[in-house]
Design an enzyme around this catalytic site. Structure first.
Site, PDB file in Angstrom:
ATOM      1  N   ASP A 192      -0.074   4.454  -0.129  1.00  0.00           N
ATOM      2  CA  ASP A 192      -0.771   5.687   0.271  1.00  0.00           C
ATOM      3  C   ASP A 192       0.140   6.693   0.956  1.00  0.00           C
ATOM      4  O   ASP A 192       0.043   7.895   0.735  1.00  0.00           O
ATOM      5  CB  ASP A 192      -1.890   5.368   1.272  1.00  0.00           C
ATOM      6  N   HIS A 193       1.007   6.197   1.829  1.00  0.00           N
ATOM      7  CA  HIS A 193       1.746   7.143   2.667  1.00  0.00           C
ATOM      8  C   HIS A 193       2.952   7.761   1.969  1.00  0.00           C
ATOM      9  O   HIS A 193       3.551   8.697   2.483  1.00  0.00           O
ATOM     10  CB  HIS A 193       2.071   6.507   4.017  1.00  0.00           C
ATOM     11  N   ARG A 224      -6.753  12.724   1.069  1.00  0.00           N
ATOM     12  CA  ARG A 224      -5.600  13.178   1.844  1.00  0.00           C
ATOM     13  C   ARG A 224      -4.321  12.427   1.546  1.00  0.00           C
ATOM     14  O   ARG A 224      -3.241  12.863   1.905  1.00  0.00           O
ATOM     15  CB  ARG A 224      -5.903  13.167   3.327  1.00  0.00           C
ATOM     16  N   HIS A 225      -4.401  11.292   0.872  1.00  0.00           N
ATOM     17  CA  HIS A 225      -3.142  10.729   0.364  1.00  0.00           C
ATOM     18  C   HIS A 225      -3.237  10.538  -1.147  1.00  0.00           C
ATOM     19  O   HIS A 225      -2.871  11.444  -1.898  1.00  0.00           O
ATOM     20  CB  HIS A 225      -2.626   9.508   1.141  1.00  0.00           C
ATOM     21  N   ARG A 243      -9.368   8.151  -0.723  1.00  0.00           N
ATOM     22  CA  ARG A 243     -10.303   8.568   0.320  1.00  0.00           C
ATOM     23  C   ARG A 243     -11.142   9.737  -0.161  1.00  0.00           C
ATOM     24  O   ARG A 243     -10.727  10.504  -1.033  1.00  0.00           O
ATOM     25  CB  ARG A 243      -9.545   8.978   1.587  1.00  0.00           C
ATOM     26  N   HIS A 250      -3.711  -4.549   7.889  1.00  0.00           N
ATOM     27  CA  HIS A 250      -3.837  -3.390   8.768  1.00  0.00           C
ATOM     28  C   HIS A 250      -2.932  -3.513   9.987  1.00  0.00           C
ATOM     29  O   HIS A 250      -3.085  -4.433  10.778  1.00  0.00           O
ATOM     30  CB  HIS A 250      -5.275  -3.121   9.234  1.00  0.00           C
ATOM     31  N   GLU A 295     -11.131  -9.343   3.123  1.00  0.00           N
ATOM     32  CA  GLU A 295      -9.854  -8.985   3.738  1.00  0.00           C
ATOM     33  C   GLU A 295     -10.129  -8.845   5.232  1.00  0.00           C
ATOM     34  O   GLU A 295     -10.939  -8.011   5.652  1.00  0.00           O
ATOM     35  CB  GLU A 295      -9.313  -7.681   3.156  1.00  0.00           C
ATOM     36  N   HIS A 315      -5.608   3.629  -1.570  1.00  0.00           N
ATOM     37  CA  HIS A 315      -6.901   3.961  -0.967  1.00  0.00           C
ATOM     38  C   HIS A 315      -7.254   5.386  -1.357  1.00  0.00           C
ATOM     39  O   HIS A 315      -6.638   6.338  -0.882  1.00  0.00           O
ATOM     40  CB  HIS A 315      -6.801   3.818   0.562  1.00  0.00           C
ATOM     41  N   ASN A 346       0.853  -1.191   0.000  1.00  0.00           N
ATOM     42  CA  ASN A 346       0.000   0.000   0.000  1.00  0.00           C
ATOM     43  C   ASN A 346       0.892   1.246   0.000  1.00  0.00           C
ATOM     44  O   ASN A 346       1.677   1.453   0.928  1.00  0.00           O
ATOM     45  CB  ASN A 346      -0.884  -0.049   1.257  1.00  0.00           C
ATOM     46  N   THR A 393      -7.098   6.450  10.280  1.00  0.00           N
ATOM     47  CA  THR A 393      -6.943   5.346   9.336  1.00  0.00           C
ATOM     48  C   THR A 393      -8.243   4.550   9.390  1.00  0.00           C
ATOM     49  O   THR A 393      -9.177   4.929  10.082  1.00  0.00           O
ATOM     50  CB  THR A 393      -5.705   4.491   9.685  1.00  0.00           C
ATOM     51  N   THR A 394      -8.307   3.452   8.625  1.00  0.00           N
ATOM     52  CA  THR A 394      -9.548   2.682   8.593  1.00  0.00           C
ATOM     53  C   THR A 394      -9.680   1.911   9.901  1.00  0.00           C
ATOM     54  O   THR A 394      -8.990   0.922  10.117  1.00  0.00           O
ATOM     55  CB  THR A 394      -9.522   1.716   7.381  1.00  0.00           C
ATOM     56  N   GLU A 436      -8.720   0.557  -2.861  1.00  0.00           N
ATOM     57  CA  GLU A 436      -9.576   0.576  -1.675  1.00  0.00           C
ATOM     58  C   GLU A 436     -10.468   1.801  -1.754  1.00  0.00           C
ATOM     59  O   GLU A 436      -9.995   2.898  -2.070  1.00  0.00           O
ATOM     60  CB  GLU A 436      -8.733   0.666  -0.404  1.00  0.00           C
TER      61      GLU A 436
HETATM   62  N1  PXP Z   1      -5.907  -3.179   4.129  1.00  0.00           N
HETATM   63  C1  PXP Z   1      -6.882  -2.248   4.182  1.00  0.00           C
HETATM   64  C2  PXP Z   1      -8.241  -2.626   3.719  1.00  0.00           C
HETATM   65  C3  PXP Z   1      -6.622  -0.945   4.636  1.00  0.00           C
HETATM   66  O1  PXP Z   1      -7.608  -0.026   4.684  1.00  0.00           O
HETATM   67  C4  PXP Z   1      -5.298  -0.610   5.003  1.00  0.00           C
HETATM   68  C5  PXP Z   1      -4.982   0.791   5.450  1.00  0.00           C
HETATM   69  O2  PXP Z   1      -5.245   1.668   4.416  1.00  0.00           O
HETATM   70  C6  PXP Z   1      -4.314  -1.607   4.918  1.00  0.00           C
HETATM   71  C7  PXP Z   1      -4.649  -2.882   4.489  1.00  0.00           C
HETATM   72  C8  PXP Z   1      -2.879  -1.330   5.246  1.00  0.00           C
HETATM   73  O3  PXP Z   1      -2.745  -1.016   6.585  1.00  0.00           O
HETATM   74  P1  PXP Z   1      -1.357  -0.462   7.110  1.00  0.00           P
HETATM   75  O4  PXP Z   1      -1.111   0.834   6.393  1.00  0.00           O
HETATM   76  O5  PXP Z   1      -1.594  -0.280   8.571  1.00  0.00           O
HETATM   77  O6  PXP Z   1      -0.322  -1.493   6.787  1.00  0.00           O
END
Ligand code: PXP
Length: 252
Positions: free
Chosen positions: A17-18, A57-58, A53, A202, A159, A51, A15, A108-109, A78
């Protein structure tokens, strides 16, 4: 919890996003999520997760097609089950769509999706995505009712949310950690029995991933925040060295 480790391949979805969060902190183009996606692919990632959103924001809208055009591995988008996100997913047809709950104020989610109580709406949301060729996943807590509902509304994948398991470890609560791990094992077995493909994610990091990766029915983990944070720290030495070299070169 005594299940033997599966020989099934466990895919890693990275992922990114960050990387976009860091980029957005300055408002420019760097660090570029496309470059991160290419590096992840080169490092052996099996997929790229983004993701989009509601508040952007990312990852932003333009990042999705840019990453899709750049990489050969599957994209997992996502999103929240809103009309706007449905339109975007149908326009870009990522290989996978993971429906997540989303509250604007959360960092976060935070929890799993309420599938059982929102079945009719989710059924209508999922059908066109599947028809467009995306594999649809629901991000759920390892809860029997939610997993059974996921199968009923037409999802192909669940998931499982590993956030609670990770938080119990952070808090040093071993009994709660073991109970949650048991729920994840049982939930994964149930999902598999119902014909759903099982993913998880997550909060995963080097210290907590082992017991999760050992759940035999799992075929994919999605990991983001820790990997990007760790990459910043492990990459810092190289980046500083390169800056030092360029500065010294200018003075030669
Ligand atoms: N899976 C889902 C569905 C998520 O929403 C996220 C966070 O965006 C992740 C995995 C990844 O989580 P993390 O960034 O904590 O590794």
């Amino acid at each position: 919890m005594t299940a033997s480790v599966s020989t099934k391949l466990l895919r890693l979805g990275v992922n990114i996003d960050h990387v976009a969060t860091l980029r957005n902190a300055r408002g420019g183009r760097s660090p570029d999520p496309v470059r991160a996606a290419l590096l992840a692919q080169a490092a052996g990632a099996d997929g790229i997760t983004l993701h989009l959103r509601e508040d952007r924001r990312h990852i932003r809208d333009a990042d999705l097609p840019a990453v899709q055009a750049a990489v050969d591995i599957p994209i997992n988008l996502e999103l929240a089950a809103t009309e706007e996100m449905g339109r975007i997913a149908l326009a870009h047809r990522p290989q996978a769509v993971c429906i997540v709950p989303e509250r604007r104020e959360e960092r976060t989610t935070e929890g799993g999706l309420e599938v059982a109580g929102d079945a009719a709406r989710l059924t209508d949301f999922i059908a066109p995505l599947r028809a467009a060729g995306s594999r649809v996943s629901l991000f759920v807590a390892p809860d029997e009712d939610q997993i059974e509902a996921a199968a009923r509304v037409g999802a192909q994948v669940v998931e499982l949310h590993t956030g609670a398991y990770c938080e119990h470890i952070e808090a040093g609560d071993n009994a709660a950690r073991d109970a949650e791990l048991r729920r994840l094992f049982v939930g994964a077995a149930l999902a598999d029995e119902l014909g759903l493909e099982v993913h998880a994610g997550h909060g995963l990091n080097y210290d907590n991933v082992g017991p999760i990766a050992a759940i035999p029915e799992l075929v994919e983990l999605n990991i983001g925040h820790f990997l990007i944070g760790e990459a910043v720290l492990t990459g810092l030495e190289h980046a500083i060295g390169e800056m030092r070299r360029l500065m010294d070169l200018a003075r030669e």
